[in-house]
Design a protein around this motif. Sequence first.
Motif, short mmCIF file in Angstrom:
data_model
loop_
_atom_site.label_atom_id
_atom_site.label_comp_id
_atom_site.label_asym_id
_atom_site.label_seq_id
_atom_site.Cartn_x
_atom_site.Cartn_y
_atom_site.Cartn_z
N LEU A 195 1.97 1.85 -3.56
CA LEU A 195 0.84 2.15 -4.44
C LEU A 195 0.04 3.37 -3.99
O LEU A 195 -1.00 3.68 -4.58
N HIS A 240 -1.61 5.82 -6.27
CA HIS A 240 -2.68 5.30 -7.12
C HIS A 240 -3.96 5.02 -6.32
O HIS A 240 -4.93 4.51 -6.87
N ARG A 241 -3.96 5.37 -5.04
CA ARG A 241 -5.09 5.03 -4.17
C ARG A 241 -6.34 5.82 -4.54
O ARG A 241 -6.29 7.02 -4.82
N HIS A 264 0.82 -1.21 0.00
CA HIS A 264 0.00 0.00 0.00
C HIS A 264 0.86 1.26 0.00
O HIS A 264 0.47 2.28 -0.59
N PHE A 300 -7.19 0.80 -5.80
CA PHE A 300 -6.12 1.51 -6.50
C PHE A 300 -6.43 1.53 -8.00
O PHE A 300 -6.91 0.54 -8.56
#
Length: 257
Positions: free
Chosen positions: A211, A214-215, A208, A231
Amino acid sequence: MPPKNDYPLKLSGEELNGKEKKLYRLSGKYFEAYQKWSINSFLDYLNNKGRSHKFPLIVKKEIFTSWLEKKLECGEINVQVYLSLLRETKKKKSDAISSRTLIKTGKPCANYINFNDYTEEDVSNQTEETLRIEIIKDISLYDEPGYIFIYKVKDKQSGHLYKIGKTKSVGRRLDQLKKKCHFNAELVKILPEGRKCKYTHRTERLIHIELEVHRIDLLCDCCKQKQNEWFKSKKKVVCSIVKKWVCFMEKACGFDE
């Protein structure tokens, strides 16, 4: 005197020599005597003790940073203080601390890994530092084995979204999504295959973090709860990052039998 295995490694991966170990022990007295720490006051302290001229600046900064990591692991400083003090050591471009790659994973793993093997060129400095901090933390006693899953749904506004999380039972988790939230979710991948991930909480957290950019936060119309494990990115990117950190945790800690 620190135990033999408690001394940090050099940038090269070699152990400290006898004189450097003495400097490391002396540095510990600085952290005991001073309440407000900085790289400049640390160097002044060594100068006043008559030890500074014997060692290159890079060695002194390495030792300063090693003590910061130790204080962070012990909970004596928080992440914000750690990052602030760490940035002070990187102000000069010639400072090789910024190129350090060997870091120690948190207990119960407690072995050294090459951090560069797990970072991408397009990852921000902030994300790298957050990953580094997460890796060196001790793993929670409440962490547990299981699987990392990737589900995909098609959102009218955002297109394909990917949900990444941890579970003990992939089938049961998929049923929960369908019954509770009415998501028509498609299972993309379960990792690891044929065995369980030993520490799913830590693995999920590392995934997480990388990423994060991109959440997508979703407010479910059915359960009325905000869900933040979604995401928006390319399937190839998502799967690659998930697989990388699952493999990292297996390499660092092994897998659950």
